[in-house]
Design a protein around this motif. Structure first.
Motif, PDB file in Angstrom:
ATOM      1  N   ALA A  19       0.720  -1.259   0.110  1.00 26.34           N
ATOM      2  CA  ALA A  19       0.110  -0.240   0.101  1.00 26.34           C
ATOM      3  C   ALA A  19       0.920   1.399   0.017  1.00 26.34           C
ATOM      4  CB  ALA A  19      -0.787   0.056   1.244  1.00 26.34           C
ATOM      5  N   PHE A  20       2.082   1.093   0.802  1.00 26.74           N
ATOM      6  CA  PHE A  20       2.951   2.334   0.643  1.00 26.74           C
ATOM      7  C   PHE A  20       3.343   2.723  -0.667  1.00 26.74           C
ATOM      8  CE2 PHE A  20       6.990   4.125   0.560  1.00 26.74           C
ATOM      9  CZ  PHE A  20       6.963   5.254   1.472  1.00 26.74           C
ATOM     10  N   TYR A  21       3.638   1.811  -1.604  1.00 25.97           N
ATOM     11  CA  TYR A  21       4.153   2.298  -2.801  1.00 25.97           C
ATOM     12  C   TYR A  21       2.959   2.757  -3.550  1.00 25.97           C
ATOM     13  CZ  TYR A  21       8.066  -0.722  -1.380  1.00 25.97           C
ATOM     14  OH  TYR A  21       8.991  -0.969  -0.854  1.00 25.97           O
ATOM     15  N   ALA A  22       1.731   2.313  -3.519  1.00 25.82           N
ATOM     16  CA  ALA A  22       0.458   2.872  -4.167  1.00 25.82           C
ATOM     17  C   ALA A  22       0.260   4.189  -3.791  1.00 25.82           C
ATOM     18  CB  ALA A  22      -0.658   1.905  -3.863  1.00 25.82           C
ATOM     19  N   TRP A  23       0.205   4.450  -2.471  1.00 22.64           N
ATOM     20  CA  TRP A  23      -0.043   5.669  -2.075  1.00 22.64           C
ATOM     21  C   TRP A  23       1.172   6.754  -2.342  1.00 22.64           C
ATOM     22  CZ3 TRP A  23      -1.724   3.418   3.351  1.00 22.64           C
ATOM     23  CH2 TRP A  23      -3.029   2.962   3.278  1.00 22.64           C
ATOM     24  N   ILE A  63       3.115  11.371  -5.518  1.00 24.42           N
ATOM     25  CA  ILE A  63       3.958  11.999  -6.603  1.00 24.42           C
ATOM     26  C   ILE A  63       3.068  12.272  -7.701  1.00 24.42           C
ATOM     27  CG2 ILE A  63       5.733  11.393  -8.424  1.00 24.42           C
ATOM     28  CD1 ILE A  63       6.838  11.430  -5.687  1.00 24.42           C
ATOM     29  N   PHE A  64       1.816  11.529  -8.089  1.00 23.33           N
ATOM     30  CA  PHE A  64       1.067  12.235  -9.203  1.00 23.33           C
ATOM     31  C   PHE A  64       0.391  13.436  -8.724  1.00 23.33           C
ATOM     32  CE2 PHE A  64       0.978   7.583 -10.813  1.00 23.33           C
ATOM     33  CZ  PHE A  64       1.763   7.914 -12.029  1.00 23.33           C
ATOM     34  N   ILE A  65       0.078  13.544  -7.629  1.00 17.56           N
ATOM     35  CA  ILE A  65      -0.797  14.722  -7.299  1.00 17.56           C
ATOM     36  C   ILE A  65       0.322  16.133  -7.155  1.00 17.56           C
ATOM     37  CG2 ILE A  65      -1.701  16.054  -5.172  1.00 17.56           C
ATOM     38  CD1 ILE A  65      -2.915  13.244  -4.317  1.00 17.56           C
ATOM     39  N   PHE A  93       0.893  17.013 -10.849  1.00 15.72           N
ATOM     40  CA  PHE A  93      -0.271  17.779 -11.262  1.00 15.72           C
ATOM     41  C   PHE A  93      -0.264  19.108 -10.951  1.00 15.72           C
ATOM     42  CE2 PHE A  93      -4.498  19.044 -10.823  1.00 15.72           C
ATOM     43  CZ  PHE A  93      -5.167  19.156 -12.128  1.00 15.72           C
ATOM     44  N   LEU A  94      -0.031  19.474  -9.508  1.00 12.04           N
ATOM     45  CA  LEU A  94       0.105  20.815  -9.128  1.00 12.04           C
ATOM     46  C   LEU A  94       1.445  21.528  -9.861  1.00 12.04           C
ATOM     47  CD1 LEU A  94      -0.388  20.280  -5.179  1.00 12.04           C
ATOM     48  CD2 LEU A  94      -1.901  21.249  -7.004  1.00 12.04           C
ATOM     49  N   LEU A  95       2.518  20.888  -9.818  1.00 13.41           N
ATOM     50  CA  LEU A  95       3.505  21.451 -10.671  1.00 13.41           C
ATOM     51  C   LEU A  95       3.155  21.791 -12.116  1.00 13.41           C
ATOM     52  CD1 LEU A  95       6.115  21.421  -9.153  1.00 13.41           C
ATOM     53  CD2 LEU A  95       7.115  19.634 -10.802  1.00 13.41           C
ATOM     54  N   GLU A 151       2.540  13.908   1.243  1.00 13.42           N
ATOM     55  CA  GLU A 151       1.386  12.829   0.474  1.00 13.42           C
ATOM     56  C   GLU A 151       2.015  11.856   0.159  1.00 13.42           C
ATOM     57  OE1 GLU A 151      -1.935  12.478  -0.618  1.00 13.42           O
ATOM     58  OE2 GLU A 151      -2.579  13.819   1.046  1.00 13.42           O
ATOM     59  N   ALA A 152       3.106  11.759  -0.046  1.00  9.18           N
ATOM     60  CA  ALA A 152       3.938  10.694  -0.930  1.00  9.18           C
ATOM     61  C   ALA A 152       4.619   9.879   0.110  1.00  9.18           C
ATOM     62  CB  ALA A 152       4.892  11.143  -1.821  1.00  9.18           C
ATOM     63  N   ILE A 153       5.106  10.496   1.249  1.00 10.12           N
ATOM     64  CA  ILE A 153       5.902   9.708   1.984  1.00 10.12           C
ATOM     65  C   ILE A 153       5.611   9.545   3.532  1.00 10.12           C
ATOM     66  CG2 ILE A 153       8.321   9.365   3.007  1.00 10.12           C
ATOM     67  CD1 ILE A 153       9.314  10.706   0.263  1.00 10.12           C
ATOM     68  N   ILE A 154       5.284  10.847   4.079  1.00  9.36           N
ATOM     69  CA  ILE A 154       4.941  10.720   5.558  1.00  9.36           C
ATOM     70  C   ILE A 154       3.706  10.057   5.833  1.00  9.36           C
ATOM     71  CG2 ILE A 154       4.668  12.207   7.932  1.00  9.36           C
ATOM     72  CD1 ILE A 154       6.910  14.022   6.015  1.00  9.36           C
ATOM     73  N   ILE A 155       2.700  10.830   5.247  1.00  8.12           N
ATOM     74  CA  ILE A 155       1.325  10.132   5.524  1.00  8.12           C
ATOM     75  C   ILE A 155       1.279   8.746   5.027  1.00  8.12           C
ATOM     76  CG2 ILE A 155      -1.125  10.621   5.125  1.00  8.12           C
ATOM     77  CD1 ILE A 155      -0.651  13.673   4.970  1.00  8.12           C
ATOM     78  N   PRO A 156       1.618   8.438   4.069  1.00  6.88           N
ATOM     79  CA  PRO A 156       1.527   6.767   3.738  1.00  6.88           C
ATOM     80  C   PRO A 156       2.110   5.928   4.647  1.00  6.88           C
ATOM     81  CG  PRO A 156       1.928   8.017   1.773  1.00  6.88           C
ATOM     82  CD  PRO A 156       2.101   8.886   2.731  1.00  6.88           C
TER      83      PRO A 156
END
Lengths: 479, 160
Positions: B13-17, B22-24, B27-29, B64-69
């Motif tokens: 699940a970590f990799y999925a999140w 990263i995608f989010i 997108f913002l970038l 979003e990509a590391i800490i929260i997952p």
């Protein structure tokens, strides 16, 4: 048999429905145009106007004639079959086991001719779930109701409980008390205020001269006096409205059926199966709090959303001393308990904080921004009452677990005591936020099915030990 | 207060999140780049606010990509027995739900493109009115759980 043939509604349905639609749609338009006409000073009704209005009414009559002409119903083997539609033909078969409730209604016009409107409610939340047969002869409606009800009873899997068939009805004195304390007048007050501000051009000049004479001298007093009069007026009107609407309220229980009838002039009645009542709340409105007079409100599952407003009340005015008897005879699936357990003392500050924080921020803003000075400082006055009110909310929140029931008491403006049976709880949730964790507190949420949306009962800041108790009480594998 | 539910989510699940985060961020970038181009060409508002947005985006993406997952994976727990489903989740605010099997109306599994890439699926449980979910389970496991819950919910037959 006559019943197994297609039947039309009574022809009086045509003028009845046409009249209803006409007054519902046209009258407000006429009133508004009259008002604006008055304002602009050009006010005259010519023949053309009257003819136009009459023509519109005739159109309504014709449309409803077609509706009447193409509407047939019959009951065959207990299945209600309805064929309707002027252009788009519609055939509906309603099986008795899908019928949730059958209500009858009779307005003053229909009652003169001894006619009724029959409403059949089926499961599901959409508008399709409700079906009206307008203008039936009373005997015919009764026969139809019986035919459908008998069949649905045969089909229903639950054994009807042996119930004494007890009835509760409002005494004339209670009807008046109920009207006087209903608290709906605040809504009417604001409506009247709007109307007054809209209609002031047609108030004669001498009145304003009279008012201004006083205003110039002791302005605030007279304005306050006017507001007071308006308040009193809306209180009286809404009381009368409530008395007329809820007059002769009675509720009757037999087997699985709860029958409610109400209305002083326009008589209405509805019946509902008791097993659909998932939870009940006894609500004590602000004006009723001193006497702890309660309104009984149910959470009902699987009811049509339309036209159910009045049915949201099972009983409008219940005295504390009558409560145990009422529950026992009308809703024996529920239980009653007067004394609930309080929250732990350490929750008090959280309740006060939650209630006060909004006022505090607002008055901070108003006191700091120069634009609002010096009156902005006045908002500080609101803080002590808010503190007091927060404390009351803490004191009046309570809970109990007894046998197979949860009792939750909350206070917003009204005080509400909810009774939730174990078997009707869909899920149970505990949440603990970081601040609660420090104080060993938790929030309980209990989900109950209700139509159209589930109802979540919340109990904030209970002791974690209590939360645990709820959890073990609800858990099937750990108890 | 209560003993914790036993099961954890699938570590994948970590990799999925992570990739979702990263995608989010990406997108913002893209959005920010677009704005800054428009700004250069037509608006000419100065550039400091773009840098603020960029910093904000980087922090958000890290979260979003590391800490929260990581935290989410650590705190998500569930347990299932014949009578009920017990779910605990939440990083700061801990939420614990108990759903009796007999109250389950239906169950379904769902997987978006990212979850599918990692062989994961989300299990959703519906009662009359409320919805619960167990995200990012091993797809096989999720399907097995779905079947098991559907079976158990049918077997235990108190009336609703």
């Amino acid at each position: 048999m006559k019943m197994s043939e297609f039947q039309r509604q009574h022809p009086l349905m045509i003028p009845y429905k046409a009249g209803k639609q006409f007054f519902g749609i046209i009258l407000p338009i006429i009133l508004i145009s009259l008002l604006t006409g008055l304002r602009e000073g050009e006010f005259s009704i010519g023949w053309t106007h009257l003819l136009g209005v009459l023509g519109v009414f005739c159109l309504f009559l014709f449309y409803n004639f077609l509706e009447w002409f193409f509407f047939y119903y019959q009951v065959v083997d207990g299945i209600l079959h309805i064929r309707s539609g002027i252009l788009i033909k519609n055939e509906r078969y309603i099986r008795p086991e899908r019928i949730q409730a059958i209500n009858t209604r009779a307005g003053i016009f229909l009652r003169i001719f001894n006619l009724l409107t029959l409403t059949v409610e089926t499961a599901g939340g959409s508008g399709e779930a409700e079906l009206n047969i307008t203008a039936l002869r009373a005997e015919e409606a009764e026969r139809l109701e019986k035919k459908l009800a008998i069949n649905s009873e045969n089909m229903s899997p639950t054994e009807p409980q042996t119930c004494t068939g007890n009835a509760f009805s409002l005494s004339p004195r209670d009807i008046i008390i109920s009207g006087l304390t209903s608290g709906n007048f605040l809504i009417l007050f604001s409506i009247l205020g709007v109307i007054l501000s809209q209609a002031y051009p047609i108030i004669p000049d001498w009145f304003w001269d009279f008012v201004f004479l006083f205003v110039s001298e002791r302005g605030p007093v007279i304005v306050g006096f006017l507001i007071l009069i308006l308040l009193l007026l809306s209180w009286i009107i809404s009381s009368i409205k409530e008395i007329v609407q809820l007059g002769k309220f009675s509720v009757y229980r037999s087997g699985d059926e709860i029958k409610i009838a109400w209305g002083l002039i326009e008589k209405k009645s509805m019946s509902l199966e008791a097993h659909r009542v998932q939870a009940i709340s006894l609500e004590e409105g602000i004006l009723r709090l001193p006497w702890r007079l309660r309104e009984v409100k149910p959470e009902i599952v699987g009811r049509a959303t339309e036209g159910g407003e009045e049915a949201s009340v099972l009983y409008p005015l219940l005295r504390p001393e009558d409560t145990p008897e009422f529950i026992q005879s009308i809703l024996p699936e529920f239980s009653w308990r007067e004394k609930l357990k309080p929250l732990p003392q350490r929750a008090r500050i959280r309740y006060i904080f939650r209630t006060t924080i909004l006022f505090f921020l607002l008055s901070l803003i108003f006191s700091l921004i120069p634009f609002f000075q010096p009156y902005g400082l006045l908002t500080l006055i609101l803080i002590p009452p808010a503190l007091y009110y927060g404390n009351i909310r803490f004191k009046e929140t309570g809970w109990a677990i007894e046998d197979n029931y949860i009792f939750i008491q909350n206070r917003l403006l009204a005080r509400q005591i909810s009774i939730i049976p174990y078997s009707n709880i869909q899920d149970l949730r505990l949440t603990i936020n970081p601040l609660q964790r420090r104080k060993r507190l938790a929030t309980l949420q209990v989900g109950v099915a209700s139509s159209p949306n589930a109802r979540i009962f919340k109990l904030k800041d209970i002791d974690q030990e209590t939360a645990r108790q709820f959890w073990y009480w609800f858990s099937r594998s750990r108890s | 207060m209560l003993e914790q539910p036993q099961e954890n989510l699938d570590p994948r699940a970590f990799y999925a999140w992570f990739w979702r985060g990263i995608f989010i961020g990406a997108f913002l970038l893209v959005l920010i780049t677009g704005f800054s181009i428009i700004n250069r060409l037509w608006l000419g508002w100065g550039e400091w606010w773009i840098w603020i947005l960029l910093v904000f985006t980087i922090i958000l993406t890290l979260l979003e990509a590391i800490i929260i997952p990581k935290l989410r994976l650590k705190f998500w727990r569930y347990e299932l027995n014949e009578e009920e489903i017990d779910i605990q989740h939440g990083i700061l605010i801990i939420k614990r739900s108990l759903i009796p099997m007999i109250r389950v109306q239906h169950v379904d599994t769902e997987h978006g493109p990212i979850l599918r890439r990692f062989g994961l699926a989300t299990l959703r449980i519906y009662t009359a009115g409320t919805t619960h979910r167990i995200p990012a389970l091993d797809a096989q496991n999720a399907h097995a759980l779905r079947r098991q819950i559907a079976y158990l919910a049918q077997v235990s037959d108190e009336d609703v």
